[in-house]
Design an enzyme around this catalytic site. Structure first.
Site, PDB file in Angstrom:
ATOM      1  N   GLY A 183       0.824  -1.206   0.000  1.00 17.76           N
ATOM      2  CA  GLY A 183       0.000   0.000   0.000  1.00 17.76           C
ATOM      3  C   GLY A 183       0.850   1.244   0.000  1.00 17.76           C
ATOM      4  O   GLY A 183       2.021   1.222   0.394  1.00 17.76           O
TER       5      GLY A 183
ATOM      6  N   ILE B   7       2.124   5.209   0.817  1.00 17.88           N
ATOM      7  CA  ILE B   7       2.531   5.889   2.043  1.00 17.88           C
ATOM      8  C   ILE B   7       1.287   6.405   2.766  1.00 17.88           C
ATOM      9  O   ILE B   7       0.475   7.122   2.186  1.00 17.88           O
ATOM     10  CB  ILE B   7       3.464   7.078   1.718  1.00 17.88           C
ATOM     11  CG1 ILE B   7       4.699   6.602   0.957  1.00 17.88           C
ATOM     12  CG2 ILE B   7       3.870   7.813   2.994  1.00 17.88           C
ATOM     13  CD1 ILE B   7       5.468   7.721   0.270  1.00 17.88           C
TER      14      ILE B   7
ATOM     15  N   LYS C 193      -0.254   0.326   6.413  1.00 17.73           N
ATOM     16  CA  LYS C 193       0.453  -0.958   6.351  1.00 17.73           C
ATOM     17  C   LYS C 193       1.022  -1.380   7.701  1.00 17.73           C
ATOM     18  O   LYS C 193       0.862  -2.522   8.123  1.00 17.73           O
ATOM     19  CB  LYS C 193       1.603  -0.887   5.333  1.00 17.73           C
ATOM     20  CG  LYS C 193       1.192  -0.680   3.910  1.00 17.73           C
ATOM     21  CD  LYS C 193       2.385  -0.673   2.983  1.00 17.73           C
ATOM     22  CE  LYS C 193       3.432   0.350   3.375  1.00 17.73           C
ATOM     23  NZ  LYS C 193       2.930   1.730   3.390  1.00 17.73           N
ATOM     24  N   THR C 194       1.716  -0.474   8.354  1.00 19.09           N
ATOM     25  CA  THR C 194       2.374  -0.814   9.619  1.00 19.09           C
ATOM     26  C   THR C 194       1.355  -1.154  10.691  1.00 19.09           C
ATOM     27  O   THR C 194       1.519  -2.122  11.447  1.00 19.09           O
ATOM     28  CB  THR C 194       3.275   0.342  10.085  1.00 19.09           C
ATOM     29  OG1 THR C 194       4.250   0.613   9.076  1.00 19.09           O
ATOM     30  CG2 THR C 194       3.985  -0.007  11.390  1.00 19.09           C
ATOM     31  N   THR C 195       0.279  -0.375  10.754  1.00 21.26           N
ATOM     32  CA  THR C 195      -0.776  -0.636  11.730  1.00 21.26           C
ATOM     33  C   THR C 195      -1.411  -1.999  11.492  1.00 21.26           C
ATOM     34  O   THR C 195      -1.580  -2.796  12.425  1.00 21.26           O
ATOM     35  CB  THR C 195      -1.866   0.460  11.657  1.00 21.26           C
ATOM     36  OG1 THR C 195      -1.282   1.719  11.979  1.00 21.26           O
ATOM     37  CG2 THR C 195      -2.998   0.168  12.636  1.00 21.26           C
TER      38      THR C 195
ATOM     39  N   TYR D 159      13.547  13.173   0.752  1.00 17.15           N
ATOM     40  CA  TYR D 159      12.348  13.998   0.667  1.00 17.15           C
ATOM     41  C   TYR D 159      12.682  15.480   0.503  1.00 17.15           C
ATOM     42  O   TYR D 159      11.873  16.251  -0.016  1.00 17.15           O
ATOM     43  CB  TYR D 159      11.457  13.778   1.891  1.00 17.15           C
ATOM     44  CG  TYR D 159      10.696  12.476   1.829  1.00 17.15           C
ATOM     45  CD1 TYR D 159       9.961  12.132   0.701  1.00 17.15           C
ATOM     46  CD2 TYR D 159      10.709  11.570   2.880  1.00 17.15           C
ATOM     47  CE1 TYR D 159       9.266  10.934   0.623  1.00 17.15           C
ATOM     48  CE2 TYR D 159      10.008  10.372   2.820  1.00 17.15           C
ATOM     49  CZ  TYR D 159       9.294  10.070   1.687  1.00 17.15           C
ATOM     50  OH  TYR D 159       8.599   8.886   1.612  1.00 17.15           O
TER      51      TYR D 159
ATOM     52  N   ASP E 248       5.654  -5.763   6.332  1.00 14.20           N
ATOM     53  CA  ASP E 248       5.214  -4.402   6.018  1.00 14.20           C
ATOM     54  C   ASP E 248       6.014  -3.901   4.816  1.00 14.20           C
ATOM     55  O   ASP E 248       7.159  -3.487   4.954  1.00 14.20           O
ATOM     56  CB  ASP E 248       5.456  -3.530   7.255  1.00 14.20           C
ATOM     57  CG  ASP E 248       5.212  -2.051   7.020  1.00 14.20           C
ATOM     58  OD1 ASP E 248       4.712  -1.689   5.943  1.00 14.20           O
ATOM     59  OD2 ASP E 248       5.535  -1.259   7.921  1.00 14.20           O
TER      60      ASP E 248
END
Length: 203
Positions: free
Chosen positions: A7, A9, A13-15, A43, A78
């Site tokens: 997925g 940013i 995903k992490t959750t 960035y 992840d």
């Protein structure tokens, strides 16, 4: 077994990786974001740091895949190696952030890796709109992410859709815009029901 969470940013995903690991007793494998020495520079100046960042990620993801292949546990990851290539590197190249020379060097390295790498046993894709992604990015408040442009996120989203539309492995697509799987148990249950059906033939 290897399960990947894909997925854009801010898609969650992490959750979701954390919640699923806890729910099923799986072993989570998280992407190295906090300790990536290139991320903040990237960035701030994407064109200058794209090749260094992408090669760093490729190296880390190869280590992850090799570690996963040697593990007897069910691993939930992840972000996968394939997203790094087909989404982020492809997008940077298309936007002129990677030179043709750097892109070819990267792809040559990736193609060598593919001789020892296989797809996850199940891929779970969190499909998200740009509005949802921006809201989530702002909510979590990582300083280095606040300068990400809408155009950049939109480019990634289009590549995710192209990649997923041609994905040949086992796949679950979840529309994340209207789900709050962290705070609403019923939303999380919708996801676990689909996983149970796919992996264990339940429901």
């Amino acid at each position: 077994m290897h399960i990947g969470i894909a997925g854009n940013i801010g898609s969650g995903k992490t959750t979701l990786t954390t919640l699923l690991a806890e729910h099923y007793g799986w072993t989570p494998k998280f992407e190295s974001v906090t300790y990536n020495p290139y991320l903040a520079d990237y960035y701030a100046d994407i064109k200058r740091w794209s090749f260094a960042l992408e090669m760093y990620f490729l190296n880390q993801r190869l280590h992850d895949v090799l570690e996963i292949s040697k593990c007897d546990d069910v691993i939930i990851q992840d972000r996968t190696l394939f997203e790094g290539v087909y989404i982020f590197v492809a997008n940077n190249y298309a936007q002129g952030n990677l030179s043709e020379r750097d892109f070819n060097t990267y792809m040559d390295t990736f193609n060598v890796m593919m001789s020892i790498v296989k797809e996850p046993d199940l891929m779970i894709y969190l499909k998200s709109s740009i509005e949802h992604l921006v809201s989530q990015i702002q909510k979590r408040g990582r300083d280095y992410e606040q300068t990400i442009s809408i155009d950049y996120l939109d480019g990634l989203n289009k590549r995710y859709e192209e990649w997923i539309s041609g994905y040949k492995g086992r796949l679950i697509v979840i529309d994340a815009d209207n789900l709050d799987f962290l705070n609403r148990p019923e939303d999380f249950a919708l996801i676990t029901d689909r996983i149970d059906a796919e992996l264990y033939g339940l429901f």
